[in-house]
Design a protein around this motif. Structure first.
Motif, PDB file in Angstrom:
ATOM      1  N   VAL A 192       0.821 -32.267  -0.247  1.00  0.00           N
ATOM      2  CA  VAL A 192      -0.612 -32.293  -0.512  1.00  0.00           C
ATOM      3  C   VAL A 192      -1.246 -31.155   0.276  1.00  0.00           C
ATOM      4  O   VAL A 192      -1.106 -31.071   1.500  1.00  0.00           O
ATOM      5  CB  VAL A 192      -1.225 -33.644  -0.088  1.00  0.00           C
ATOM      6  N   GLY A 193      -1.919 -30.277  -0.456  1.00  0.00           N
ATOM      7  CA  GLY A 193      -2.440 -29.050   0.143  1.00  0.00           C
ATOM      8  C   GLY A 193      -1.423 -27.943  -0.040  1.00  0.00           C
ATOM      9  O   GLY A 193      -0.335 -27.995   0.533  1.00  0.00           O
ATOM     10  N   THR A 194      -1.763 -26.944  -0.826  1.00  0.00           N
ATOM     11  CA  THR A 194      -0.779 -25.912  -1.183  1.00  0.00           C
ATOM     12  C   THR A 194      -1.182 -24.539  -0.668  1.00  0.00           C
ATOM     13  O   THR A 194      -0.917 -23.514  -1.299  1.00  0.00           O
ATOM     14  CB  THR A 194      -0.575 -25.870  -2.715  1.00  0.00           C
ATOM     15  N   GLY A 195      -1.815 -24.506   0.512  1.00  0.00           N
ATOM     16  CA  GLY A 195      -2.155 -23.244   1.142  1.00  0.00           C
ATOM     17  C   GLY A 195      -0.962 -22.616   1.831  1.00  0.00           C
ATOM     18  O   GLY A 195       0.199 -22.952   1.553  1.00  0.00           O
ATOM     19  N   ALA A 196      -1.237 -21.730   2.784  1.00  0.00           N
ATOM     20  CA  ALA A 196      -0.178 -20.907   3.372  1.00  0.00           C
ATOM     21  C   ALA A 196       0.918 -21.727   4.023  1.00  0.00           C
ATOM     22  O   ALA A 196       2.112 -21.479   3.806  1.00  0.00           O
ATOM     23  CB  ALA A 196      -0.800 -19.942   4.386  1.00  0.00           C
ATOM     24  N   ILE A 197       0.551 -22.736   4.836  1.00  0.00           N
ATOM     25  CA  ILE A 197       1.579 -23.457   5.587  1.00  0.00           C
ATOM     26  C   ILE A 197       2.460 -24.297   4.677  1.00  0.00           C
ATOM     27  O   ILE A 197       3.613 -24.606   5.023  1.00  0.00           O
ATOM     28  CB  ILE A 197       0.937 -24.331   6.685  1.00  0.00           C
ATOM     29  N   PRO A 248      -7.040 -25.704  -8.644  1.00  0.00           N
ATOM     30  CA  PRO A 248      -5.946 -25.662  -9.614  1.00  0.00           C
ATOM     31  C   PRO A 248      -5.211 -24.330  -9.658  1.00  0.00           C
ATOM     32  O   PRO A 248      -4.000 -24.297  -9.908  1.00  0.00           O
ATOM     33  CB  PRO A 248      -6.638 -25.957 -10.956  1.00  0.00           C
ATOM     34  N   ALA A 249      -5.915 -23.240  -9.393  1.00  0.00           N
ATOM     35  CA  ALA A 249      -5.241 -21.939  -9.437  1.00  0.00           C
ATOM     36  C   ALA A 249      -4.224 -21.821  -8.305  1.00  0.00           C
ATOM     37  O   ALA A 249      -3.078 -21.390  -8.512  1.00  0.00           O
ATOM     38  CB  ALA A 249      -6.272 -20.819  -9.357  1.00  0.00           C
ATOM     39  N   VAL A 250      -4.638 -22.201  -7.092  1.00  0.00           N
ATOM     40  CA  VAL A 250      -3.725 -22.162  -5.951  1.00  0.00           C
ATOM     41  C   VAL A 250      -2.579 -23.143  -6.154  1.00  0.00           C
ATOM     42  O   VAL A 250      -1.411 -22.830  -5.907  1.00  0.00           O
ATOM     43  CB  VAL A 250      -4.495 -22.473  -4.649  1.00  0.00           C
ATOM     44  N   ARG A 251      -2.914 -24.337  -6.605  1.00  0.00           N
ATOM     45  CA  ARG A 251      -1.898 -25.371  -6.829  1.00  0.00           C
ATOM     46  C   ARG A 251      -0.863 -24.934  -7.853  1.00  0.00           C
ATOM     47  O   ARG A 251       0.345 -25.068  -7.649  1.00  0.00           O
ATOM     48  CB  ARG A 251      -2.581 -26.654  -7.297  1.00  0.00           C
ATOM     49  N   ASP A 252      -1.307 -24.416  -8.976  1.00  0.00           N
ATOM     50  CA  ASP A 252      -0.377 -24.070 -10.041  1.00  0.00           C
ATOM     51  C   ASP A 252       0.487 -22.868  -9.665  1.00  0.00           C
ATOM     52  O   ASP A 252       1.668 -22.808 -10.028  1.00  0.00           O
ATOM     53  CB  ASP A 252      -1.145 -23.799 -11.344  1.00  0.00           C
ATOM     54  N   ALA A 253      -0.087 -21.909  -8.958  1.00  0.00           N
ATOM     55  CA  ALA A 253       0.717 -20.775  -8.506  1.00  0.00           C
ATOM     56  C   ALA A 253       1.813 -21.248  -7.556  1.00  0.00           C
ATOM     57  O   ALA A 253       2.969 -20.798  -7.627  1.00  0.00           O
ATOM     58  CB  ALA A 253      -0.169 -19.742  -7.821  1.00  0.00           C
ATOM     59  N   PHE A 254       1.471 -22.162  -6.675  1.00  0.00           N
ATOM     60  CA  PHE A 254       2.454 -22.735  -5.746  1.00  0.00           C
ATOM     61  C   PHE A 254       3.521 -23.510  -6.516  1.00  0.00           C
ATOM     62  O   PHE A 254       4.731 -23.355  -6.268  1.00  0.00           O
ATOM     63  CB  PHE A 254       1.731 -23.644  -4.758  1.00  0.00           C
ATOM     64  N   VAL A 272       8.488 -39.332   0.548  1.00  0.00           N
ATOM     65  CA  VAL A 272       7.902 -38.622   1.687  1.00  0.00           C
ATOM     66  C   VAL A 272       6.735 -37.778   1.193  1.00  0.00           C
ATOM     67  O   VAL A 272       6.887 -37.019   0.228  1.00  0.00           O
ATOM     68  CB  VAL A 272       8.922 -37.709   2.398  1.00  0.00           C
ATOM     69  N   VAL A 273       5.590 -37.910   1.871  1.00  0.00           N
ATOM     70  CA  VAL A 273       4.420 -37.077   1.585  1.00  0.00           C
ATOM     71  C   VAL A 273       4.219 -36.119   2.749  1.00  0.00           C
ATOM     72  O   VAL A 273       4.142 -36.537   3.909  1.00  0.00           O
ATOM     73  CB  VAL A 273       3.150 -37.933   1.396  1.00  0.00           C
ATOM     74  N   HIS A 274       4.140 -34.819   2.454  1.00  0.00           N
ATOM     75  CA  HIS A 274       3.837 -33.798   3.454  1.00  0.00           C
ATOM     76  C   HIS A 274       2.352 -33.453   3.344  1.00  0.00           C
ATOM     77  O   HIS A 274       1.884 -33.036   2.275  1.00  0.00           O
ATOM     78  CB  HIS A 274       4.667 -32.536   3.205  1.00  0.00           C
ATOM     79  N   LEU A 275       1.625 -33.597   4.440  1.00  0.00           N
ATOM     80  CA  LEU A 275       0.199 -33.275   4.466  1.00  0.00           C
ATOM     81  C   LEU A 275       0.005 -31.883   5.057  1.00  0.00           C
ATOM     82  O   LEU A 275       0.226 -31.667   6.247  1.00  0.00           O
ATOM     83  CB  LEU A 275      -0.565 -34.310   5.282  1.00  0.00           C
ATOM     84  N   CYS A 276      -0.420 -30.955   4.211  1.00  0.00           N
ATOM     85  CA  CYS A 276      -0.706 -29.574   4.619  1.00  0.00           C
ATOM     86  C   CYS A 276      -2.170 -29.261   4.350  1.00  0.00           C
ATOM     87  O   CYS A 276      -2.525 -28.143   3.952  1.00  0.00           O
ATOM     88  CB  CYS A 276       0.215 -28.607   3.873  1.00  0.00           C
ATOM     89  N   THR A 277      -3.002 -30.237   4.555  1.00  0.00           N
ATOM     90  CA  THR A 277      -4.429 -30.170   4.268  1.00  0.00           C
ATOM     91  C   THR A 277      -5.218 -29.906   5.553  1.00  0.00           C
ATOM     92  O   THR A 277      -4.676 -29.985   6.652  1.00  0.00           O
ATOM     93  CB  THR A 277      -4.884 -31.500   3.645  1.00  0.00           C
TER      94      THR A 277
END
Length: 367
Positions: A10-15, A39-45, A69-74
């Protein structure tokens, strides 16, 4: 937990890329879903890592099917509620630092984890790596002597026009704190991993240059339970960036200097000279850093976490005790605001200081 772990990020930024890269190398883990409001960041990831499940929110993701397992990158301000939601769904949680925005929130998350029989692992990757494990053992068993004094510096550089242009950064409600919480917590966590429990903090926090709600610089003197006294400086204003932790003991000096990650080349152990003076004595063979060296990072941390989850064992030392560094951050902010030293007892259960970070920032920017 099944061998083939159904994993979500969850959260598809840099980290998030660091997490996904480690998961891609684990044959027993399958990244099946991601969630992000953009959606643009999410889909690219998702395209980059071949993820089919793509959702706007954690709730939508969990409603679509079971996740192990849920990874929180938010952003940090979302961690508490998202962690509780994921835990109650039956998933373990791996959360990027800082874990939450108060010790009370951390208590709440860990209580839910105990209630549902799931784990909440926080990413403090500076604890990992072959070298730090070796040095930590030498300090813990007394091989390096009694710790006396130390230095803990996070001298990083974050510009107003890009890093702090991100809407949630530099604000108490969404980032939770300034460089102390977002940057310096890494070195504080490493320091506490090496020296153990703290006893007292005397600190100040400043706004020297950046246009933030939070501080951009802080200083502290930390007294540890073992008697060691450590000077801490954390800032986002240093053009020549470095991360530096040093511990001087009765028998020698331990140093690690790096930026965002360390390996054996980053560490130096210097024996004290004979009491009559002169050159340092030769280092004992037991001090020698392991030849088979693995750097710090998400890879050894997540490998250790997933190993524990699959075996049903408690979380490893590299991912346990998230209170330790969050207590230090809380104490530094509290001491700066109250204008007095803060002790471990000041943060005991029931203390109002556990409810959030105090905002005692001295604004010294030119008018």
């Amino acid at each position: 937990m099944t061998e083939l772990s159904r994993v979500a990020i969850v959260g598809t930024g840099a980290i998030a890329h660091a997490h996904a890269s480690v998961l891609a190398a684990d044959p027993l883990a399958s990244l099946v879903a991601v969630a992000d409001l953009n959606p643009a960041v999410r889909d690219a990831f998702a395209d980059e890592f071949g993820v089919a499940g793509r959702y706007d929110s954690l709730d939508d993701l969990l409603a679509a099917g079971p996740i192990d397992v849920v990874h929180l990158c938010t952003p940090p301000g979302l961690h508490r509620d998202q962690a509780i939601t994921a835990l109650r769904s039956g998933a373990h949680v791996v959360c990027e630092k800082p874990p939450v925005l108060s010790l009370a929130d951390l208590d709440a998350v860990l209580e839910v984890a105990r209630e549902v029989g799931r784990e909440y692992a926080v990413v403090f990757q500076q604890r990992t790596g072959t070298a730090v494990g070796h040095v930590q053992r030498l300090l813990a068993d007394g091989t390096l002597g009694r710790p006396l004094v130390g230095v803990c510096h996070t001298l990083w550089y974050r510009k107003q026009e890009d890093y702090y242009a991100v809407p949630w950064r530099g604000k108490w409600a969404t980032e939770g704190g300034g460089p102390l919480l977002g940057l310096g917590i890494h070195q504080l966590d490493l320091l506490a991993f090496l020296l153990g429990e703290w006893a007292e903090v005397d600190a100040r926090a400043f706004r020297l240059d950046r246009d933030l709600e939070t501080e951009d610089t802080s200083t502290a003197v930390v007294r540890f339970a073992n008697g060691a006294i450590v000077s801490v400086l954390t800032t986002a204003l240093s053009p020549r960036q470095t991360s530096y932790v040093r511990v001087d003991t009765t028998l020698g000096t331990v140093e690690v200097e790096h930026l965002y990650g360390h390996d054996a080349r980053s560490w130096r152990l210097t024996p004290a000279p004979a009491r009559t003076g002169g050159s340092p004595d030769p280092a004992p063979s037991s001090w020698a850093l392991p030849q088979d060296d693995e750097p710090s990072g998400h890879t050894p941390l997540l490998r250790a976490v997933y190993g524990a989850l699959r075996s049903g064992q408690p979380l490893p030392a590299v991912a346990a005790d998230p209170h330790r560094s969050l207590e230090l951050v809380t104490a530094i902010y509290a001491s700066a605001a109250l204008g007095r030293p803060v002790t471990k007892a000041d943060l005991a259960p029931g203390s109002p200081l556990r409810d959030g970070f105090l905002h005692g920032i001295e604004d010294l920017r030119p008018t």
